[in-house]
Enzyme design. Structure first.
Site, PDB file in Angstrom:
ATOM      1  N   ASP A  79      43.355  34.347 -20.211  1.00 10.05           N
ATOM      2  CA  ASP A  79      44.777  34.665 -20.109  1.00 10.05           C
ATOM      3  C   ASP A  79      45.669  33.746 -20.926  1.00 10.05           C
ATOM      4  OD1 ASP A  79      43.979  32.651 -18.399  1.00 10.05           O
ATOM      5  OD2 ASP A  79      45.649  32.968 -17.019  1.00 10.05           O
ATOM      6  N   LYS A  99      39.004  24.891 -27.858  1.00  8.14           N
ATOM      7  CA  LYS A  99      39.803  25.688 -26.933  1.00  8.14           C
ATOM      8  C   LYS A  99      41.265  25.589 -27.317  1.00  8.14           C
ATOM      9  CE  LYS A  99      40.524  26.567 -22.015  1.00  8.14           C
ATOM     10  NZ  LYS A  99      40.024  26.283 -20.658  1.00  8.14           N
ATOM     11  N   ASP A 195      37.559  25.966  -9.151  1.00 10.27           N
ATOM     12  CA  ASP A 195      37.146  27.132  -9.928  1.00 10.27           C
ATOM     13  C   ASP A 195      35.644  27.145 -10.198  1.00 10.27           C
ATOM     14  OD1 ASP A 195      37.694  29.551 -11.087  1.00 10.27           O
ATOM     15  OD2 ASP A 195      38.185  28.726 -13.050  1.00 10.27           O
TER      16      ASP A 195
END
Length: 438
Positions: A79, A99, A195
């Site tokens: 996202d 990233k 997570d």
């Protein structure tokens, strides 16, 4: 020569525009930016990177900009951006996971005033089962993190390649042991991971694991957390006999804090997570516990199938959510599915807070494994294994009998990925050694 797909996906990144990655939360989006000046920074722990070829390549390059990076292929997208296999144009032998993240998306999603950015998390980590941050590049709108690349991909993909899409007991014990140690270290730093799932556990070149994706992590000031505590010791050589738990009765309804707009189980949920904790049983001498188990957050973050009941209740959660996700993680490695998955997300959330834990008849897994999963998946966080003594209590569970916690890095991994041909990947991909993140 640059591969043709670079025009559509990565060329804009090399010339001042980008997309990013996260692989977890619930909404997805991408964006771009106009030209901006990039600044770079390097880790503050160069001593820990001594002899690392990736660090040596970074150091020789001096000040980096995004134009110094060659993007080879995209590994995953989410996202707030994308992760790419990349190397330095000045040193093609050193490969990284790059990233690239949209700062605006990070800020809009970070609604917890005490949460922090992934870069701030990574720069304090120094552990064999957690990422190495080599450098980050900053512009007014974008961040690019250069971290370690894991050629073995993630455990979600690796599990799907197993017979019946499940791992055997010895493999589950290996991966869960290393995850426990990684979570213990994070908790000692005041970080709640929030997570854990197979997609976020990567396999390094030597077969050991690395947790990734800290977008949803919560970092607290250690001064606000519980200091080092002294508890009775669970004797390593003579552990207490295991207790087998029947499914817990659902908590009685006490408030209307349920976040589900049309809750299909109105008579359950909404227990208060701050009930008085039970004292640990006495099995021997003293045990030091340094995990800050009392950090709290009100955020609703994570992956639906892995959300802990206290997150769904919206009444606040702490580091015990990581032990709940460890139970879901362990269940999925054994069975290939998560225990509370419903036909849609709302039903999944209702199952988590209301449905008793059940184990399929097939495959048959050891009683010790079922007991550990059951204790990790206790819905009341104050009664959950690990809520009082953190990883110390979990390490002493009989499922881990024979695990040498001090020498996990010396244990032979169940799977070692074949050498990754990053030179071939720049052109056609390295067939026979596919890498999939997320």
């Amino acid at each position: 020569m640059e591969p043709p797909w670079l025009d559509d996906d990565l060329r804009s990144i090399s010339f001042n525009s980008t997309t990013t990655t996260t692989a977890t939360d619930i909404n997805r989006s991408t964006s771009s930016e106009s030209e901006a000046t990039w600044t770079s920074s390097t880790p503050t722990k160069p001593h820990a990177l001594s002899g690392d070829p990736c660090w040596d390549a970074i150091r020789r390059s001096g000040s980096l900009s995004l134009t110094d990076i060659r993007f080879i292929q995209r590994l995953g997208a989410g996202d707030i951006g994308s992760v790419y296999l990349a190397n330095l144009k000045s040193s093609s032998a050193a490969v990284f996971a790059a990233k690239v993240m949209d700062k605006k998306e990070i800020a809009s999603r970070n609604k917890d005033a005490r949460a922090t950015t992934e870069r701030e998390i990574l720069e304090v980590l120094d552990h064999p089962f957690l990422p190495t941050l080599y450098a980050w590049l900053e512009s007014p709108k974008w961040s690019c993190l250069l971290t370690e690349f894991c050629p073995g991909g993630d455990l979600h993909v690796l599990r799907q390649r197993q017979p019946c899409k499940r791992f055997p007991e010895s493999t589950v014990r290996f991966y869960v042991s290393e995850v426990v140690v990684a979570l213990e270290y994070l908790h000692m730093l005041g970080i709640v991971y929030r997570d854990l799932k197979p997609e976020n556990v990567l396999v390094r070149s030597e077969g050991h694991i690395m947790l990734t994706d800290f977008d949803l992590s919560l970092k607290r000031d250690l001064s606000m957390s519980t200091p080092t505590q002294l508890f009775p010791n669970h004797n390593h050589l003579n552990p207490p006999p295991p207790t087998y738990h029947r499914p817990l009765d659902p908590p009685k309804f006490t408030s209307s804090s349920c976040i589900l707009p049309n809750c299909i189980v109105p008579s359950v949920l909404c227990f208060h997570p701050m009930r008085k904790r039970k004292k640990p049983a006495n099995y021997g001498g003293p045990e030091f516990v340094v995990e800050p188990v009392d950090v709290r957050s009100m955020s609703f973050v994570g992956t639906h199938e892995y959300l802990a009941p206290e997150i769904i209740s919206g009444e606040g959660h702490g580091s015990a959510v990581d032990w709940w996700t460890l139970g879901i993680f362990m269940y999925e490695l054994f069975y290939g599915v998560t225990p509370f998955k419903g036909m849609h997300n709302e039903l999944t959330l209702a199952n988590i807070v209301a449905r008793a834990l059940e184990f399929p008849k097939e495959p048959a897994i050891p009683a010790m494994a079922r007991d550990l999963i059951s204790q990790l998946l206790i819905k009341d966080p104050d009664r959950r294994l690990g809520s009082m003594m953190g990883a110390t209590a979990i390490k002493h569970h009989p499922f881990f009998h024979g695990v040498n916690w001090a020498l996990l890095r010396c244990t032979s991994p169940p799977f070692v990925p074949p050498p990754f041909c990053h030179h071939e990947a720049a052109d056609n991909g390295c067939h026979g050694t596919p890498v999939e993140y997320y």
